[in-house]
Design a protein around this motif. Structure first.
Motif, PDB file in Angstrom:
ATOM      1  N   ARG A 660       0.814  -1.219   0.000  1.00  0.00           N
ATOM      2  CA  ARG A 660       0.000   0.000   0.000  1.00  0.00           C
ATOM      3  C   ARG A 660       0.849   1.272   0.000  1.00  0.00           C
ATOM      4  N   CYS A 793      -6.884  -8.320   5.857  1.00  0.00           N
ATOM      5  CA  CYS A 793      -8.323  -8.129   5.637  1.00  0.00           C
ATOM      6  C   CYS A 793      -8.557  -7.188   4.461  1.00  0.00           C
ATOM      7  N   ILE A 794      -9.465  -7.585   3.589  1.00  0.00           N
ATOM      8  CA  ILE A 794      -9.826  -6.756   2.437  1.00  0.00           C
ATOM      9  C   ILE A 794     -11.114  -5.995   2.720  1.00  0.00           C
ATOM     10  N   ASN A 795     -12.103  -6.686   3.283  1.00  0.00           N
ATOM     11  CA  ASN A 795     -13.397  -6.082   3.567  1.00  0.00           C
ATOM     12  C   ASN A 795     -13.896  -6.609   4.908  1.00  0.00           C
ATOM     13  N   TYR A 801     -10.931 -11.856   3.180  1.00  0.00           N
ATOM     14  CA  TYR A 801      -9.502 -11.783   3.472  1.00  0.00           C
ATOM     15  C   TYR A 801      -8.668 -12.177   2.258  1.00  0.00           C
ATOM     16  N   ALA A 802      -7.478 -11.600   2.207  1.00  0.00           N
ATOM     17  CA  ALA A 802      -6.481 -12.043   1.230  1.00  0.00           C
ATOM     18  C   ALA A 802      -5.723 -13.203   1.850  1.00  0.00           C
ATOM     19  N   ARG A 813      -8.734 -14.544  -2.730  1.00  0.00           N
ATOM     20  CA  ARG A 813      -9.647 -13.953  -1.742  1.00  0.00           C
ATOM     21  C   ARG A 813     -10.493 -15.050  -1.111  1.00  0.00           C
TER      22      ARG A 813
END
Length: 863
Positions: A660, A793-795, A801-802, A813
């Motif tokens: 990121r 965590c993605i959402n 989760y990734a 995912r």
């Protein structure tokens, strides 16, 4: 008052009823069209089926009323109830006739689609019966004197179809099958069906009908390659925007015939994606009018196999070289013009000991490396002496210079694609794998760079040498062979140059890490599965193999032995980064930095030159790749989280989280730092055989060197060889030299195909990885489990989760069934569903231990 569409619908219903009763109907107020029901129903082999339907109608541009019967539960299906305008007019049934002689009438369109549908039916029947009797056809022909418009060529269908299906299949066999579908010489009137059933009669239509049938088949192919495409129409349009060219003509009407079919026509066909005729054909064949239906039909016809790379076909990337392109490459082989030799720039370096290090399967070898001893201590081993490190890059510009036809062939592709099933080269194979490639024991042209390093691993800018050359490679080595030579000590004795190269590479890596490169920030990058699929004739299918690799630019050279690092960082499948990979990676990165420093050094020299009216203007612009450093100050909380993951030994979650912070790489003619590489400047130029932007850099560098040599000759009063052209120099060689501008190179040209190539490779890799998983599931009676680790965590709202799956080298995912998951948590997951063509793969917790990884394991369970 009823709206026009309602009136049209009502008129169509009344007309249908009247037609069934054999009544002549006049539709007043539209175009005074009079239609005779008998002429409507006299279409050849026209079987009309009436079920529970609703009707839709429209007035076409001729003013002829046409309508569609459709099932209320499905999309519109065109049925054979439309009048042939010309026939009706001849019989006095139609009072209004179109003045457009080129456009097909509605009935001609139907005739074309019916003709193609019959060809396909016969082809499918022939394939089904081929096991009973070979080399016979179930086709008979019925010809009329007007069928060919007085064209004496009895194979007009094949001649019209030839070359029209290039890049719509991935095999030459599939392309030939489509062409021969229209081969009228195979239509034998006397042959019977193999199973002794009634023969299928195909009436060979006129040329215009065949042309429309060919465009209809193209539309079907375009529809079939849309399988698996997701997203809105706008999103799909973005996927093909690289195919658009400024100045392109608007989309032609559906079914239009383009006389001179070429590469641009193929590109535009895939850009506009007109599937309307393909849908009509599927309806005629009573097939599902979906991309899946088109795909299934083409697989049944053996045009494609079920593993065909539809992402590749969608992309517009050329699947094969045209005959004209192959001829161009043969002509380039014979090109004797070498401006670098003429100007005395090409240096003979054939005595230098040069190594190439590549994978065993590599054919297009574009770089070699060597060590030159400066001030040797006398024993010839290079111990304690200064070294100059040479990077020799294939001189592709020698054969594909600016303005050449061969360069245009490469520009059409922009890059080479390396897919699990095949390699699609930027240049024809006789050039990429033979003439240009740096094969051992052959004299080869190169652009050579010499570099000296300071004690800290930095480059000495004043030491950089750049010259066109002739080399002769001594050793063509694989990565494994180099590693073995270093492990056994040969790389420090007889082949001491390899040891010297490793020492330099290690020094360079340390230098870049100290400057904040990615290798220092992320010492344990997430590996990636590399899948290959080779067709096995015995199996009649593809054999899939999978290996897990870290990137060649990774930070830590991890071994599989003991130690604290290995205990903390668990990965039972990843292959450690080798010394040979470190050598090649660092030498190529060093070459990119050295060219940038050399350019800045040359620019300073040019500014200091005294102006002289007899000199050519000389400047060098290069595409510097720049990446800003992460903004850690404003993201301190995230930075502390990233550091915490690393301190806790959660290596892959740390690598995933660190992404990121990385900024986008941009290209500029102004030099600037590249954070990810830890460099002050960087120019990519080491792969001219497989990347068009690298070749463009070669052209700019060599033109600059030539202008510099010409200026020297002018100062010395020497004559400029007459064979040196404007294209060789990038500027006019005239008396008014100061006012002449240098022909600049657009480094953005070709980027569209390069960017398009990345998703192709990703999609192809995903397909074969998923196919690998599908086969495991299909061959196992038990649940197929994989060991995985939670990356992050993605959402949160969806508990998405990734994850990273060790055995597959796959990031994916996962929707957690157990609620919140902690980064670094290991799970056993079973395959819930997999569909390779749709790129769908889902997991659920395995039965083993409830899916929870209780303690570190040394290996994953067998699938």
């Amino acid at each position: 008052m009823s709206c026009p569409s309602q009136l049209l619908t009502a008129a169509a219903v009344l007309l249908c009823i009247a037609t069934l009763s054999g009544i002549q109907v006049a539709v007043v107020g539209f175009t005074q069209v009079v239609i005779n029901s008998h002429s409507l129903l006299r279409k050849r082999n026209c079987d009309v089926h009436y079920t529970s339907t609703c009707a839709a109608s429209s007035i076409d541009e001729r003013g002829v009323l046409s309508w569609t019967k459709r099932n209320c539960k499905s999309d519109p299906i065109i049925i054979a109830l439309r009048s042939r305008a010309k026939d009706a007019a001849d019989e006095g049934d139609l009072e209004t006739i179109s003045d457009d002689d080129d456009a097909l009438t509605e009935e001609e369109i139907d005739e074309s689609i019916e003709y193609l549908a019959n060809l396909i039916k016969v082809h499918l029947d022939s394939r089904r019966n081929s096991n009973n009797k070979d080399d016979e056809s179930d086709i008979s022909c019925e010809e009329s004197p007007s069928n060919y418009d007085n064209n004496s060529d009895n194979n007009i269908g094949y001649q019209l179809a030839k070359g029209r299906f290039i890049d719509l299949t991935t095999t030459l066999e599939g392309e030939h099958l489509l062409e021969h579908l229209f081969d009228t010489t195979t239509h034998n009137p006397s042959s019977q069906s193999i199973d002794n059933k009634a023969t299928t009669t195909i009436i060979i239509p006129n040329k215009r009908i065949i042309q429309h049938a060919i465009t209809t088949l193209q539309s079907l192919l375009i529809y079939g390659i849309q399988i698996g495409v997701k997203g809105s129409e706008e999103a799909q349009q973005k996927m093909v925007r690289h195919l658009f060219r400024v100045g392109d003509a608007p989309q032609p009407p559906s079914g239009s015939w383009i006389p001179d079919w070429n590469a641009d026509c193929i590109r535009r066909l895939k850009f506009f994606r007109d599937v309307s005729l393909g849908k009509l054909l599927l309806a005629k064949l009573i097939r599902k009018r979906t991309a899946q239906g088109a795909f299934d039909l083409l697989v049944d016809m053996k045009v494609w196999d079920r593993h065909v790379d539809t992402a590749l076909l969608r992309s517009g990337f050329p699947v094969r070289f045209l005959e004209s392109e192959l001829e161009i490459s043969k002509e380039a082989e014979m090109n004797g013009h070498d401006p670098d030799e003429v100007l005395g720039l090409r240096r003979d370096m054939r005595e230098q000991k040069v190594y190439t290090i590549d994978s065993a399967s590599t054919l297009d070898i574009d770089d070699g490396i060597a060590v030159e001893v400066l001030g040797d201590d006398g024993n010839g081993s290079g111990g304690g002496a200064r070294h100059r490190y040479w990077i020799h890059i294939a001189d592709v510009d020698r054969y594909a210079p600016r303005g050449s036809k061969l360069l245009s062939v490469a520009e059409r592709r922009g890059t080479s694609l390396y897919l699990p099933t095949m390699t699609l080269c930027m240049f024809p194979p006789n050039m990429s794998s033979e003439i240009m490639s740096l094969h051992a024991w052959e004299d080869k042209y190169a652009l050579s760079l010499g570099v000296e390093l300071n004690d800290d691993g930095s480059i000495n800018p004043s030491s950089v040498i750049l010259t066109p050359s002739v080399i002769n490679v001594d050793y063509r080595l694989t990565y494994d062979q180099v590693d073995e030579m270093l492990d056994e000590g040969v790389g420090y004795a007889e082949e001491w140059q390899l040891g010297a190269l490793l020492a330099a590479a290690t020094k360079r890596r340390s230098h870049r890490v100290n400057r904040g490169s990615t290798e220092g920030m992320v010492p344990f990058p997430i590996p990636k599965g590399m899948v290959t699929a080779k067709y096995d004739e015995k199996l009649g299918d593809y054999d899939i193999s999978l290996r897990i690799e870290t990137t060649h630019n990774s930070g830590a050279n991890i071994t599989t032995g003991g130690g604290d690092i290995c205990d903390a960082h668990y990965d039972p499948y990843c292959t450690p980064v080798s010394s040979s990979q470190l050598i090649v990676t660092e030498m190529m990165i060093m070459a990119g930095e050295a060219i940038g420093k050399w350019q800045m050094h040359q620019a300073a020299q040019e500014e200091n030159n005294v102006e002289d009216v007899d000199q050519l203007t000389n400047e060098l612009k290069l595409p510097f790749r720049r990446q800003p450093a992460p903004d850690f100050k404003s993201r301190d909380r995230e930075k502390r989280q990233m550091d915490f993951l690393y301190e806790m030994g959660k290596r892959y979650p740390h690598a995933w989280y660190a992404r990121r912070f990385f900024n986008k790489v941009n290209v500029s003619e102004e030099p600037g730092p590249h954070f990810g590489m830890g460099l002050d400047c960087y120019v990519q130029w080491s792969s001219p055989i497989r990347r068009i932007t690298d070749l463009q850099v070669h052209a700019a560098l060599k033109r600059y060197l030539r202008r510099k040599r010409v200026n020297k000759m002018l100062r010395e009063g020497k004559a400029i060889p007459s064979s040196i052209s404007k294209m060789d120099l990038g500027c006019e060689l005239s008396k008014e030299r100061k006012v002449k501008e240098i022909d600049s190179i657009d480094y953005t040209s070709g980027l569209g195909m390069i960017f398009a190539g990345r998703p192709i490779q990703s999609s192809s890799s995903n397909y074969w990885t998923f196919e690998y998983i599908r086969r495991l599931v299909g061959s196992s009676d038990e649940e197929v489990m994989f060991e995985s680790v939670v990356l992050g965590c993605i959402n949160k709202d969806r508990n998405q989760y990734a994850i990273y799956i060790y055995e597959l080298g796959l990031e994916h995912r996962y929707l957690s069934e157990a609620g919140k998951l902690e980064e670094g948590k290991k799970l056993w997951l079973k395959v819930a569903s997999v569909n390779p063509k749709m790129e769908l793969l889902t997991f659920s917790l395995a039965s083993k231990s409830g899916g929870i990884h209780a303690k570190p394991m040394t290996s994953a369970p067998a699938a």
